[in-house]
Scaffold this motif. Structure first.
Motif, short mmCIF file in Angstrom:
data_model
loop_
_atom_site.label_atom_id
_atom_site.label_comp_id
_atom_site.label_asym_id
_atom_site.label_seq_id
_atom_site.Cartn_x
_atom_site.Cartn_y
_atom_site.Cartn_z
N ARG A 191 0.67 -1.22 0.16
CA ARG A 191 -0.06 -0.13 -0.15
C ARG A 191 0.57 1.33 -0.01
O ARG A 191 0.58 1.96 -0.56
N TYR B 99 -5.04 -7.08 -1.86
CA TYR B 99 -5.69 -6.69 -1.52
C TYR B 99 -7.45 -6.78 -0.87
O TYR B 99 -8.52 -6.26 -0.63
N ASP C 295 -2.06 -5.88 7.89
CA ASP C 295 -0.24 -4.63 7.37
C ASP C 295 0.19 -6.21 6.95
O ASP C 295 1.44 -5.56 6.46
#
Length: 460
Positions: A12, A102, A118
């Motif tokens: 990300r 994702y 994450d």
């Protein structure tokens, strides 16, 4: 995109944007077209016909089925589509279906994403790993394509009611990629039915489970036209789900036919362009012959195998005769005709005449090549010399040096040099091949005689 990212958090931070397979292919195709790059390397003869149709279908995001006779390059075209995918794509490490970090879709990946956040580990898949090909055979099962209950997982103590006991088949495992099915009509009709949901609703159904897995997969297929194949057909509901049905064809131009042979044939010897041209013309003549069953087609593999056989004959001669250079000569074409007959389907009325038909069409192809390559070169002086009683001996086991030493002397004439210059021949092996072509041209023009005996060919 950051190919060094190892967690979803790093991904990300790199600014990576998730795209569907269709959007990925469309964007990369449009970028190539804008930059005037060829997105279809190695494809010859489709530039103004098939390729534009394929490009429009991919831009529209359609699944594609290619219809055409054998050996028209359908599989090569399908494989080339993999080059339109991004070179590297992130996937959840260890995920069974190659899910995007994702958007996990299986229960196991969703659990890991929720637990690790994450820190969810990712790996990178190359575009070549995202293209999967399956040859449709009558014994292909629903389990092969879609999946089935895995008895090993049940034996581990899981309940049959647990969806995680499922072992996924080829199509779900192609998630976020391209799945190609070759010879689609060979799939049994009940197996084709299993693909209906995949191609329309983009989900799969296995046994009693209803799994709403939003698969991201492009389905492409090849098939022979139904008007002559007796092995099966594409069922109407499945055919309706393909957004584009595109007909392929054999090369329309001689230059494309030659390019395909040069590209695909593994030639271990020096094979002159005019030899390849003869084989290309020979193949094209077979495709329009009334004696050949045109419903089954004459594959480009016919010419490719012919070129490889001719090259092998040259290597065989060089090894046995101690030649320094293995050079294919027109006489080696006889070896190709001897072994290629079985690759052609003849009409029933011409049974027993197969060898005669092949020999005739090879002579026609050779005469056309001589006319194209030696136009303007006056060969009458050589014909007159042979008419005076000289005889030239050649053959598949006659070395170039013996052939050249047996040529009639043409005092003060530069005819041999003219022939060799026209055909780009410089070495002795190349000169022997070039002059042999001229002799064959004189024979086909009925200016000299030709006899074949004991493996040798005599012009005189």
């Amino acid at each position: 995109m950051n190919p060094t990212a190892t967690t979803v958090g790093q991904l990300r931070a790199s600014g990576h944007v998730q795209k569907t397979v269709r959007a990925e292919i469309r964007d990369n195709l449009l970028a190539a077209l804008r930059e005037h790059r060829n997105p279809w390397p190695g494809i010859h003869g489709f530039e103004s016909t098939v390729i534009p149709e394929v490009e429009r279908a991919l831009i529209a995001g359609h699944d594609i089925v290619l219809l055409g006779e054998r050996g028209q390059g359908k599989t090569r075209l399908l494989r080339t589509m993999a080059g339109l995918l991004d070179e590297w794509s992130p996937v959840i490490a260890g995920s069974e279906l190659g899910e995007h970090p994702y958007a996990p879709i299986t229960a196991a990946s969703k659990r890991r994403a929720a637990q690790l956040g994450d820190e969810l580990p990712i790996t990178w898949r190359h575009r070549d790993e995202r293209y999967v090909e399956k040859l449709a055979t009558p014994d292909t099962s629903v389990a092969d394509l879609i999946g089935d209950v895995d008895p090993m997982k049940v034996a581990e103590g899981r309940s049959l009611a647990d969806p995680e006991t499922i072992h996924f088949g080829l199509v779900p495992r192609s998630n976020r990629g391209i799945v190609a099915i070759n010879e689609l009509p060979d799939l049994a009709e009940r197996i084709q039915v299993a693909l209906l949901n995949v191609m329309e609703e983009r989900d799969i159904q296995i046994r009693g489970y209803v799994l709403r897995l939003p698969l991201d997969v492009l389905v492409v297929a090849s098939a022979n036209p139904e008007d002559y194949t007796n092995r099966g057909r594409i069922i109407t509901p499945l055919k309706d789900r393909f957004g584009a049905e595109i007909r392929t064809h054999y090369p329309l131009r001689l230059s494309d036919e030659v390019a395909v042979i040069r590209q695909e044939a593994a030639l271990g010897s020096n094979t002159p362009d005019y030899i390849v041209e003869i084989l290309a013309r020979f193949t094209r003549a077979l495709r329009v012959s009334n004696s050949v069953d045109q419903r089954s087609g004459v594959s480009v593999r016919f010419a490719i195998a012919g070129a490889e056989t001719v090259a092998a004959a040259a290597i065989h001669r060089a090894a046995r005769q101690g030649e320094d250079e293995a050079m294919a000569r027109p006489v080696d074409l006889e070896a190709a005709v001897d072994v290629l007959g079985g690759k052609i389907e003849f009409e029933s009325g011409d049974e027993g005449r197969e060898e005669e038909i092949l020999d005739h069409l090879l002579r026609v192809a050779t005469a056309e090549t001589v006319g194209a390559r030696l136009r303007g070169v006056d060969l009458d002086e050589l014909a007159n010399a042979l008419g005076g009683g000289d005889v030239v001996t050649t053959g598949m086991q006659v070395p170039a040096r013996d052939f050249l030493s047996g040529l009639p002397r043409l005092d003060g004439s530069g005819l041999y040099d003219d022939i060799c210059e026209r055909l780009g021949a410089t070495s002795d092996a190349e000169r022997a091949a070039a002059i042999e072509l001229a002799l064959e041209g004189l024979f086909l023009a009925r200016k000299v005689g030709k006899e074949v005996e004991d493996g040798e060919t005599l012009y005189g």
